[in-house]
Design a protein around this motif. Structure first.
Motif, PDB file in Angstrom:
ATOM      1  N   ALA A 224      62.633  21.906   8.966  1.00 48.76           N
ATOM      2  CA  ALA A 224      61.870  20.963   9.787  1.00 48.76           C
ATOM      3  C   ALA A 224      62.548  19.596   9.784  1.00 48.76           C
ATOM      4  N   VAL A 225      63.110  19.219   8.646  1.00 54.80           N
ATOM      5  CA  VAL A 225      63.886  17.978   8.587  1.00 54.80           C
ATOM      6  C   VAL A 225      65.101  18.100   9.501  1.00 54.80           C
ATOM      7  N   GLY A 226      65.767  19.256   9.454  1.00 51.55           N
ATOM      8  CA  GLY A 226      66.928  19.489  10.312  1.00 51.55           C
ATOM      9  C   GLY A 226      66.575  19.396  11.786  1.00 51.55           C
ATOM     10  N   LYS A 227      65.440  19.969  12.170  1.00 46.48           N
ATOM     11  CA  LYS A 227      65.006  19.906  13.570  1.00 46.48           C
ATOM     12  C   LYS A 227      64.702  18.474  13.993  1.00 46.48           C
ATOM     13  N   THR A 228      64.130  17.693  13.077  1.00 41.86           N
ATOM     14  CA  THR A 228      63.853  16.286  13.378  1.00 41.86           C
ATOM     15  C   THR A 228      65.152  15.517  13.551  1.00 41.86           C
ATOM     16  N   TYR A 229      66.128  15.782  12.694  1.00 41.04           N
ATOM     17  CA  TYR A 229      67.419  15.096  12.801  1.00 41.04           C
ATOM     18  C   TYR A 229      68.145  15.492  14.085  1.00 41.04           C
ATOM     19  N   LEU A 230      68.020  16.740  14.483  1.00 31.35           N
ATOM     20  CA  LEU A 230      68.636  17.172  15.738  1.00 31.35           C
ATOM     21  C   LEU A 230      67.952  16.478  16.914  1.00 31.35           C
ATOM     22  N   TRP A 231      66.631  16.355  16.861  1.00 30.78           N
ATOM     23  CA  TRP A 231      65.881  15.633  17.902  1.00 30.78           C
ATOM     24  C   TRP A 231      66.367  14.189  18.005  1.00 30.78           C
ATOM     25  N   LEU A 232      66.600  13.564  16.858  1.00 30.25           N
ATOM     26  CA  LEU A 232      67.112  12.194  16.860  1.00 30.25           C
ATOM     27  C   LEU A 232      68.502  12.133  17.491  1.00 30.25           C
ATOM     28  N   ALA A 233      69.343  13.097  17.134  1.00 32.56           N
ATOM     29  CA  ALA A 233      70.719  13.110  17.643  1.00 32.56           C
ATOM     30  C   ALA A 233      70.777  13.334  19.146  1.00 32.56           C
ATOM     31  N   GLU A 234      69.746  13.953  19.700  1.00 33.13           N
ATOM     32  CA  GLU A 234      69.737  14.252  21.132  1.00 33.13           C
ATOM     33  C   GLU A 234      69.085  13.144  21.964  1.00 33.13           C
TER      34      GLU A 234
END
Length: 253
Positions: A224-234
């Protein structure tokens, strides 16, 4: 499916780092080639092997390093030269290094205190410089106002210690808050040039699991942290999150 870009993660451990890397590398999520950086070569190699077995066709390479400038410079040189990353542009760079220090203030030496800051805050400084150099090398230096593109995202994983601290945590509080201020300074200096800088406050336990504790909101899932970081990167320049608080539903605050 060929990777669409490059991600760099320092502090790649078997818990938070594993979940973040798995999401970034997975073709149905980030589809990024991932450079994993950490101190222990054997543990780093083991983590990479596990991630490759869990994510088919993932491009994951390892670069053992500590947070000293010389060691990080060599690691980034290795990233530039690695054939697995040929033609790929850096999209997201993540500083997720552990930092803990607890000692009665009068028992702590000046050497211990300053070493803690050098390793953690100095490490964040060196990692940021190397990441920014690579972002500009890959994407150019044209500012957004001149028609330049977003260069990428730089994320720092912090804790509540960046906001407030407790007795016997002088070095810890100084280090965590120091990296928070570093992130804020970089955001103010480089946002207009297309670099998105984020400070994430992880408040609560993180596990590389998807069990009852995650479902009931007692602990965060590393993915879930990874998905949040990917959302930030996008995120595009029209809206950039600079600071956010991450916590499971039942964490008190």
């Amino acid at each position: 499916m060929a990777p669409c870009g490059l991600a760099i993660l320092i502090g790649a451990g078997p818990t938070t780092g594993a979940g973040i890397a798995r999401i970034l590398a997975h073709p149905s999520h980030g589809n990024l080639a991932v450079a994993l950086l950490a101190r222990n070569p054997d543990r780093l190699s083991s983590l990479a092997s596990t991630l490759r077995s869990q994510t088919q066709n993932a491009t994951i390479e390892t670069f053992p390093t500590d947070t000293s400038p010389d060691s990080l410079s060599k690691a980034f040189a290795g990233i530039r030269a690695n054939p697995s990353f040929k033609g790929l542009k850096l999209k997201v760079s993540i500083f997720s290094v552990k930092h803990s220090s607890k000692k009665p203030f009068l028992d702590e030496t000046h050497e211990e205190f300053t070493k803690s800051l050098t390793d953690y805050v100095g490490g964040a400084f060196a990692f940021s410089q190397e990441s920014l150099k690579l972002l500009f090398e890959h994407h150019g230096e044209k500012a957004l106002t001149d028609g330049g593109e977003k260069k990428g995202t730089l994320i720092f994983t912090g804790t509540l210690g960046a906001m407030r601290t407790n007795p016997q945590f002088a070095a810890y509080g100084a280090g965590r808050s120091g990296v928070r201020m570093l992130a804020q300074s970089l955001a103010k200096e480089y946002s207009a040039q297309g670099v998105h800088v984020v400070h994430a406050i992880a408040n609560g336990a993180i596990e590389d699991a998807d069990g009852e504790k995650q479902k009931s909101g007692k602990a965060m899932s590393a993915e879930a942290v990874g998905k949040t970081y990917l959302w930030l990167a996008e995120q595009e320049p029209t809206l950039w999150v600079h600071e956010l608080d991450l916590r499971p539903a039942q964490e008190k605050f």
